[in-house]
Design a protein around this motif. Sequence first.
Motif, PDB file in Angstrom:
ATOM      1  N   GLY A 173      -8.606   1.990   5.024  1.00 29.60           N
ATOM      2  CA  GLY A 173      -8.048   2.567   5.047  1.00 29.60           C
ATOM      3  C   GLY A 173      -8.568   3.819   4.391  1.00 29.60           C
ATOM      4  O   GLY A 173      -7.695   5.133   4.165  1.00 29.60           O
ATOM      5  N   ARG A 174      -9.555   3.997   4.545  1.00 30.60           N
ATOM      6  CA  ARG A 174     -10.041   5.481   4.861  1.00 30.60           C
ATOM      7  C   ARG A 174     -10.096   6.382   5.938  1.00 30.60           C
ATOM      8  O   ARG A 174     -10.998   6.817   6.804  1.00 30.60           O
ATOM      9  CB  ARG A 174     -11.363   5.937   4.164  1.00 30.60           C
ATOM     10  CG  ARG A 174     -11.250   5.329   2.622  1.00 30.60           C
ATOM     11  CD  ARG A 174     -10.639   6.131   1.503  1.00 30.60           C
ATOM     12  NE  ARG A 174     -11.001   7.596   1.790  1.00 30.60           N
ATOM     13  CZ  ARG A 174     -11.851   8.418   0.661  1.00 30.60           C
ATOM     14  NH1 ARG A 174     -11.806   7.606   0.242  1.00 30.60           N
ATOM     15  NH2 ARG A 174     -11.900   9.902   1.304  1.00 30.60           N
ATOM     16  N   TYR A 175      -9.062   7.200   6.754  1.00 30.11           N
ATOM     17  CA  TYR A 175      -8.902   7.413   7.764  1.00 30.11           C
ATOM     18  C   TYR A 175      -9.169   8.551   8.209  1.00 30.11           C
ATOM     19  O   TYR A 175      -9.703   9.218   9.599  1.00 30.11           O
ATOM     20  CB  TYR A 175      -6.854   7.396   7.979  1.00 30.11           C
ATOM     21  CG  TYR A 175      -6.557   6.284   8.368  1.00 30.11           C
ATOM     22  CD1 TYR A 175      -7.000   4.580   8.342  1.00 30.11           C
ATOM     23  CD2 TYR A 175      -5.114   5.693   7.438  1.00 30.11           C
ATOM     24  CE1 TYR A 175      -6.711   3.514   8.603  1.00 30.11           C
ATOM     25  CE2 TYR A 175      -5.133   4.571   7.252  1.00 30.11           C
ATOM     26  CZ  TYR A 175      -5.826   3.329   7.889  1.00 30.11           C
ATOM     27  OH  TYR A 175      -5.398   2.189   7.734  1.00 30.11           O
TER      28      TYR A 175
ATOM     29  N   ASN B 242     -11.528   2.988  -8.893  1.00 28.05           N
ATOM     30  CA  ASN B 242     -10.322   2.574  -8.249  1.00 28.05           C
ATOM     31  C   ASN B 242      -9.779   3.618  -8.425  1.00 28.05           C
ATOM     32  O   ASN B 242      -8.914   4.388  -9.026  1.00 28.05           O
ATOM     33  CB  ASN B 242      -9.956   1.467  -9.595  1.00 28.05           C
ATOM     34  CG  ASN B 242      -7.552   1.176  -9.457  1.00 28.05           C
ATOM     35  OD1 ASN B 242      -7.675   1.583  -8.448  1.00 28.05           O
ATOM     36  ND2 ASN B 242      -7.639   1.221 -10.807  1.00 28.05           N
ATOM     37  N   GLU B 243      -9.761   4.045  -7.041  1.00 34.71           N
ATOM     38  CA  GLU B 243      -8.813   5.543  -7.100  1.00 34.71           C
ATOM     39  C   GLU B 243      -7.749   5.297  -5.631  1.00 34.71           C
ATOM     40  O   GLU B 243      -7.265   4.523  -4.910  1.00 34.71           O
ATOM     41  CB  GLU B 243      -9.441   5.785  -6.165  1.00 34.71           C
ATOM     42  CG  GLU B 243     -10.438   5.630  -4.617  1.00 34.71           C
ATOM     43  CD  GLU B 243     -11.189   6.324  -3.693  1.00 34.71           C
ATOM     44  OE1 GLU B 243     -11.740   5.837  -2.769  1.00 34.71           O
ATOM     45  OE2 GLU B 243     -11.449   7.480  -3.988  1.00 34.71           O
ATOM     46  N   SER B 244      -6.946   6.607  -5.739  1.00 30.27           N
ATOM     47  CA  SER B 244      -5.782   5.948  -4.732  1.00 30.27           C
ATOM     48  C   SER B 244      -5.994   8.009  -3.823  1.00 30.27           C
ATOM     49  O   SER B 244      -6.343   9.016  -4.691  1.00 30.27           O
ATOM     50  CB  SER B 244      -4.648   6.616  -5.555  1.00 30.27           C
ATOM     51  OG  SER B 244      -3.909   5.701  -6.214  1.00 30.27           O
ATOM     52  N   VAL B 245      -6.677   8.027  -2.422  1.00 26.93           N
ATOM     53  CA  VAL B 245      -6.676   9.260  -1.677  1.00 26.93           C
ATOM     54  C   VAL B 245      -5.618   9.403  -1.049  1.00 26.93           C
ATOM     55  O   VAL B 245      -5.265   8.506  -0.545  1.00 26.93           O
ATOM     56  CB  VAL B 245      -8.182   8.801  -1.128  1.00 26.93           C
ATOM     57  CG1 VAL B 245      -7.873   9.954  -0.215  1.00 26.93           C
ATOM     58  CG2 VAL B 245      -9.270   8.411  -2.485  1.00 26.93           C
TER      59      VAL B 245
ATOM     60  N   LEU C  38     -17.979   8.419  -0.428  1.00 25.01           N
ATOM     61  CA  LEU C  38     -16.566   7.082   0.102  1.00 25.01           C
ATOM     62  C   LEU C  38     -15.142   6.760  -0.899  1.00 25.01           C
ATOM     63  O   LEU C  38     -14.445   6.457  -1.456  1.00 25.01           O
ATOM     64  CB  LEU C  38     -17.533   6.143   0.308  1.00 25.01           C
ATOM     65  CG  LEU C  38     -16.428   4.262   1.211  1.00 25.01           C
ATOM     66  CD1 LEU C  38     -14.872   5.230   1.885  1.00 25.01           C
ATOM     67  CD2 LEU C  38     -16.442   3.151   1.680  1.00 25.01           C
ATOM     68  N   PHE C  39     -16.229   6.223  -2.213  1.00 21.76           N
ATOM     69  CA  PHE C  39     -16.082   5.740  -3.586  1.00 21.76           C
ATOM     70  C   PHE C  39     -15.526   6.704  -4.613  1.00 21.76           C
ATOM     71  O   PHE C  39     -15.831   6.769  -5.665  1.00 21.76           O
ATOM     72  CB  PHE C  39     -16.546   4.677  -3.900  1.00 21.76           C
ATOM     73  CG  PHE C  39     -16.752   3.709  -3.000  1.00 21.76           C
ATOM     74  CD1 PHE C  39     -15.653   2.898  -2.371  1.00 21.76           C
ATOM     75  CD2 PHE C  39     -17.942   2.707  -2.401  1.00 21.76           C
ATOM     76  CE1 PHE C  39     -16.071   1.909  -1.150  1.00 21.76           C
ATOM     77  CE2 PHE C  39     -18.227   2.701  -0.906  1.00 21.76           C
ATOM     78  CZ  PHE C  39     -16.562   1.556  -0.827  1.00 21.76           C
ATOM     79  N   ALA C  40     -15.859   7.722  -4.030  1.00 17.16           N
ATOM     80  CA  ALA C  40     -16.214   9.098  -5.347  1.00 17.16           C
ATOM     81  C   ALA C  40     -14.536   9.136  -6.454  1.00 17.16           C
ATOM     82  O   ALA C  40     -12.999   8.979  -5.175  1.00 17.16           O
ATOM     83  CB  ALA C  40     -16.193  10.651  -4.773  1.00 17.16           C
ATOM     84  N   CYS C  41     -14.826   9.486  -7.378  1.00 20.40           N
ATOM     85  CA  CYS C  41     -13.364   9.362  -8.486  1.00 20.40           C
ATOM     86  C   CYS C  41     -12.788  11.105  -7.290  1.00 20.40           C
ATOM     87  O   CYS C  41     -13.333  12.339  -7.929  1.00 20.40           O
ATOM     88  CB  CYS C  41     -13.763   9.249  -9.331  1.00 20.40           C
ATOM     89  SG  CYS C  41     -12.428   9.748 -10.727  1.00 20.40           S
TER      90      CYS C  41
ATOM     91  N   LEU D  52       0.880   9.653   1.448  1.00 20.10           N
ATOM     92  CA  LEU D  52       1.063   8.307   1.591  1.00 20.10           C
ATOM     93  C   LEU D  52      -0.903   8.256   1.182  1.00 20.10           C
ATOM     94  O   LEU D  52      -1.615   8.904   1.542  1.00 20.10           O
ATOM     95  CB  LEU D  52       0.872   7.896   3.772  1.00 20.10           C
ATOM     96  CG  LEU D  52       2.235   7.846   4.182  1.00 20.10           C
ATOM     97  CD1 LEU D  52       1.866   8.366   5.294  1.00 20.10           C
ATOM     98  CD2 LEU D  52       3.014   7.040   2.857  1.00 20.10           C
ATOM     99  N   PHE D  53      -1.413   7.614   0.325  1.00 15.31           N
ATOM    100  CA  PHE D  53      -2.318   7.961  -0.319  1.00 15.31           C
ATOM    101  C   PHE D  53      -2.381   5.617   0.087  1.00 15.31           C
ATOM    102  O   PHE D  53      -2.508   4.320  -0.050  1.00 15.31           O
ATOM    103  CB  PHE D  53      -2.350   7.263  -1.760  1.00 15.31           C
ATOM    104  CG  PHE D  53      -1.531   8.450  -2.459  1.00 15.31           C
ATOM    105  CD1 PHE D  53      -2.334   9.678  -2.773  1.00 15.31           C
ATOM    106  CD2 PHE D  53      -0.018   8.869  -2.236  1.00 15.31           C
ATOM    107  CE1 PHE D  53      -2.285  10.168  -2.582  1.00 15.31           C
ATOM    108  CE2 PHE D  53       0.469  10.077  -2.677  1.00 15.31           C
ATOM    109  CZ  PHE D  53      -0.870  10.788  -2.685  1.00 15.31           C
ATOM    110  N   THR D  54      -4.469   5.989  -0.248  1.00 17.24           N
ATOM    111  CA  THR D  54      -5.327   4.846   0.096  1.00 17.24           C
ATOM    112  C   THR D  54      -6.008   4.361  -0.924  1.00 17.24           C
ATOM    113  O   THR D  54      -6.524   5.309  -1.944  1.00 17.24           O
ATOM    114  CB  THR D  54      -6.309   5.110   0.783  1.00 17.24           C
ATOM    115  OG1 THR D  54      -5.356   4.878   2.563  1.00 17.24           O
ATOM    116  CG2 THR D  54      -7.692   3.411   1.231  1.00 17.24           C
ATOM    117  N   LYS D  55      -5.882   3.694  -0.755  1.00 15.52           N
ATOM    118  CA  LYS D  55      -6.668   2.937  -2.586  1.00 15.52           C
ATOM    119  C   LYS D  55      -7.750   1.612  -2.560  1.00 15.52           C
ATOM    120  O   LYS D  55      -6.699   0.478  -2.041  1.00 15.52           O
ATOM    121  CB  LYS D  55      -5.094   2.977  -3.948  1.00 15.52           C
ATOM    122  CG  LYS D  55      -6.077   2.715  -4.819  1.00 15.52           C
ATOM    123  CD  LYS D  55      -4.769   1.395  -5.855  1.00 15.52           C
ATOM    124  CE  LYS D  55      -5.517   1.501  -7.520  1.00 15.52           C
ATOM    125  NZ  LYS D  55      -4.067   0.830  -9.009  1.00 15.52           N
TER     126      LYS D  55
END
Length: 321
Positions: free
Chosen positions: A93-95, A36-39, A15-18, A50-53
């Motif tokens: 936001g991690r759909y 601190n990521e944008s996925v 979930l929090f991986a870079c 569209l990204f989730t951060k």
Amino acid sequence: MKWNGSFFLVMIAFLFACEGTTTIKKKSKNNFIIHNESVFQARSLKGDSLFTKIDSGAQKKQINDLLEAERAYLNESTLDNLIWIGRREAYLGRYDLAIRTFTKAVSEYPEAFEPLRHRGHRYLSIRMFDEAIRDFEKAAILMNGSEIQIEQDGMPNKLNIPLSNVQFNVWYHLGLAHYLKGNWNDALEAYKNCLEVSINDDLRIATMDWYYMTLRKMGREKEAKELIKPVKNDMDIIENDAYFKRILMYKGEINPEKLLNVDENASDQKLQYVTQGYGLGNYYLTKGDTAMAKSIFQNVINTGYWSAFGYIASEMELAKL
């Protein structure tokens, strides 16, 4: 197949991986590194990425809620606990992860309509409307004849009273999926069914708003006006104030220019701004003022609140215009 503890350790780390070059901000209570990521999540209807951060500071409570949901599932592997993991992932936001979790629930509980309701919702978030429609239609079949099932809130309202139910959410989101595709007849049928399970004023207001707009899209102005006649300005609305104000505007009881009298930059008012903004833009569209409508829709897009339904609907209108 059951998820064991080691699998969840991998999942939380994932979930929090870079996924690119990122900056490590802090660690969770379980010592998992949070980046601190944008996925990447989806493409907008206009083709934008569209990204989730994840902000580990601002979203600390949501992260802890997810970890707690995972611990609950490890202790008791029930459908409800599994769904809560997906819901908590979606609130972050991690759909992508939420859809995978709900897919697991659909696979393990093929006769349950609840995971289909939630997966369909998140397919809507990432603009996969056909997939959402399939889930909601299957959920509608499975839930046929069942008693109204109140749905607990993941983000409680100001009175901490859960207002919605699973049946409502299936029909409401099915109507929205058809609306966003421009399938007005199908949307109308869904909202008719939704109104039957709208068991309080908040739900009735939300349903009536999209029902009204669907009728207007179909050129059935007289029916639309009849639909919202029962709405009074002294109704006690707990959650859906934005929809309530939109309907009062349609009735001529609120001036259109006052509808967006909220701070679109304030986090607690951004959703209301987006919701009311789409309604206002659509109002001007029905009046033939395309220039004003486009301007308002663009203001909604400028908020960046891309998961909100008013935002997706504004995308849809701008793509058409």
